[in-house]
Write an enzyme that holds these catalytic residues in place. Structure first.
Site, mmCIF file in Angstrom:
data_model
loop_
_atom_site.group_PDB
_atom_site.id
_atom_site.type_symbol
_atom_site.label_atom_id
_atom_site.label_comp_id
_atom_site.label_asym_id
_atom_site.label_seq_id
_atom_site.Cartn_x
_atom_site.Cartn_y
_atom_site.Cartn_z
ATOM 1 N N TYR A 148 22.251 -7.608 52.335
ATOM 2 C CA TYR A 148 22.600 -9.016 52.107
ATOM 3 C C TYR A 148 21.898 -9.507 50.832
ATOM 4 C CZ TYR A 148 23.877 -13.774 53.521
ATOM 5 O OH TYR A 148 24.421 -15.043 53.583
ATOM 6 N N TYR A 188 30.842 -14.564 47.977
ATOM 7 C CA TYR A 188 29.898 -14.979 49.013
ATOM 8 C C TYR A 188 30.687 -15.418 50.229
ATOM 9 C CZ TYR A 188 26.228 -17.697 51.344
ATOM 10 O OH TYR A 188 25.335 -18.204 52.253
#
Lengths: 149, 390
Positions: B292, B342
């Site tokens: 991440y 994102y």
């Protein structure tokens, strides 16, 4: 033309933007009221004496819900810091320096560093705090770097 | 011993286009992503009996179900803490399938993260999540954005470890290089030079523009079912070897500033240890990763948490080229959130599935048996290990 005039008047009457103040609820209201009165309190377990910040209703060490507080001397050391450049928010200085301070009493505290250039800040520096009235909605602890030695 | 390991499989993945202005509702994005994931699996909406998403997702399960034309739902769950939810959705789906609570679970995340509410706009006025009391300890001082909270940890990490800025650039440049060959990526065909990186505006020291992920519009979804059913479906099954969630002691959401050492992420260390323990694998068994990457330093922390190098050594690990296609651990081969889009980490789950299937646009030239995929850093988090069906 007329719309322009109205907008100008509205801008004049509009109060200056403030920083975003904390809400005051059952577990934290007393802390902010103490700051308003010029102190930086640290919550203390009345049973095992463990200090805790931010305030919460139960001691994580002994689960006691009895507590009192001590007043911090507002002296400490920089654990980390960040200078904020973007985005800029109305009511805040820009850039603004934020820091995590290890207070000498032994708890960490988040605050601003003031009266210094961002380049002058370093982890481990000693700092001293004071309570300042910032704007119409905020009275906050603010810290300054102490001269070395 | 009962285990979650290999008790469920990802059988379908789907996504909408990624953009800066979708021009449509988040529900439209969610429904389309779910439909694409079901099509990929060879399943239909009437097969679905479970749903899982983020607490931050704006689309109610019942609305997604109705848009898709699903029938009865026997399972629905939401995972909190922003991007910390990403692989938590996999864990919830895996648990539901492994226990028989549900048979076919769809996980989804859809947001207009650029044209709608932008997280960079800060917690002012319109709180993203969490309590006003919690953010009240930070907002008055100016700590309003995810970048500002991560910067506080990053500054100390760089100070303690001596990690050079070159390492952050290498994380950004690696993801960008992968994105240049991914048509889905915002930065498709646009590499990042050191000059570009250095010219990026200051955001929150030490983070500058290209240390920060994008804000994007888009939706992603995946489908989880039993290993037995998975074998009869359209795509090669990708087994969920492990899936964990973890909140560590003295955790706050994004602001765990009160620990003895704030430049650590013990929640990710524990999530990793428990994931390895679940399936009996270790770092040496991992062939690629999707870590991440809301901000470049968090990739370094995760390499350490998952045991690819010791604390403080991740900078050298990435500078040695280990995240590259021919490196030890090809990482964020879709371009990551820095350079693809994102979608709160769920686009990363999709890429992990592609890597196991052999379908990444940047598929490494080696056998991929096991891939790590993680949730966000600085929040209660988690991780998963996906692998080839034996």
């Amino acid at each position: 033309m007329r719309e322009q005039t109205t907008a100008t008047v509205a801008a004049k009457d509009k109060p200056a933007p403030t920083r975003i103040a904390s809400v005051r609820a059952k577990d934290n209201g007393w802390w902010w009221e103490a700051v308003d009165a010029g102190r930086l309190p640290i919550q203390r377990c009345a049973t095992c004496q463990t200090l805790r910040h931010p305030p919460r209703p139960m001691c994580g060490e002994c689960q006691s819900t009895e507590w009192d507080s001590i007043d911090s001397a507002m002296a400490g050391e920089i654990v980390s810091f960040t200078t904020l450049h973007y985005p800029q928010f109305p009511g805040y200085p820009s850039p603004v320096i934020c820091a995590v301070i290890r207070l000498d009493e032994g708890v960490n505290f988040v605050t601003n560093l003031i009266d210094c250039e961002p380049e002058a800040v370093a982890i481990g520096q000693r700092v001293q705090g004071e309570i300042q009235t910032i704007d119409a909605k905020n009275t906050l602890p603010q810290f300054r770097i102490l001269a070395a030695g | 011993m009962r285990s979650l390991s290999d008790a469920s499989a990802v059988v379908g993945i789907g996504a909408t286009e990624y953009s800066k202005d979708s021009g449509r509702s988040e529900l439209s994005l969610a429904a389309e992503a779910c439909k694409a994931a079901l099509d990929d699996a060879g399943l239909t909406p009437s097969d679905v009996d479970g749903m899982v998403t983020f607490t931050m997702d704006g689309n109610d399960e019942v609305d997604v179900a109705r848009a898709l034309g699903c029938g009865d739902l026997d399972f629905y769950a939401r995972v909190p803490y922003g991007g910390g939810a990403a692989t938590g959705t996999l864990m919830q789906a895996a648990m539901a399938v492994a226990t028989g609570v549900a048979d076919v679970v769809v996980g989804y995340r859809a947001l207009n993260g650029r044209s709608g509410q932008r997280y960079s706009a800060g917690v002012s006025g319109n709180l993203i999540t969490g309590s006003l009391v919690h953010y009240g300890w930070y907002m008055p001082y100016g700590l309003l954005t995810p970048a500002s909270w991560i910067a506080m940890v990053a500054q100390r990490y760089l100070h303690l470890t001596g990690t050079p800025r070159e390492a952050l650039f290498e994380v950004a440049a690696t993801s960008r290089d992968y994105a240049t060959t991914n048509p889905q990526a915002f930065f498709y065909g646009k590499p990042l030079t050191r000059e570009d990186y250095d010219a990026g505006r200051k955001v929150a020291d030490p983070l500058t523009l290209y240390d920060c992920c994008q804000e994007s519009d888009g939706g992603c979804a995946f489908v989880v079912t039993t290993p037995e059913r998975a074998r009869d479906l359209r795509q090669p099954a990708v087994t969920i070897r492990a899936a964990t969630q973890c909140s560590a002691r003295d955790q706050e959401e994004m602001t765990s500033f009160y620990r003895d050492e704030i430049a650590r992420t013990p929640e990710m260390e524990r999530a990793a240890q428990r994931a390895y323990a679940q399936c009996g694998l270790g770092p040496d068994d991992i062939d690629a990763a999707v870590l991440y990457d809301a901000f470049t330093p968090t990739v370094l922390w995760q390499l350490e948490s998952w045991g690819f190098c010791d604390y403080g050594q991740a900078g050298q690990f990435v500078l040695d080229g280990n995240l590259r296609g021919d490196g030890r651990l090809p990482t964020n081969t879709h371009g990551g959130q820095l350079s693809e889009a994102y979608i709160h980490g769920v686009n990363g789950i999709l890429e992990a599935v592609r890597l196991v299937r052999g379908q990444s646009v940047n598929q490494p030239d080696k056998t991929i048996n096991n891939v790590i995929v993680t949730s966000g850093s600085g929040v209660p988090t988690g991780g998963a290990i996906l692998g080839r069906d034996a």
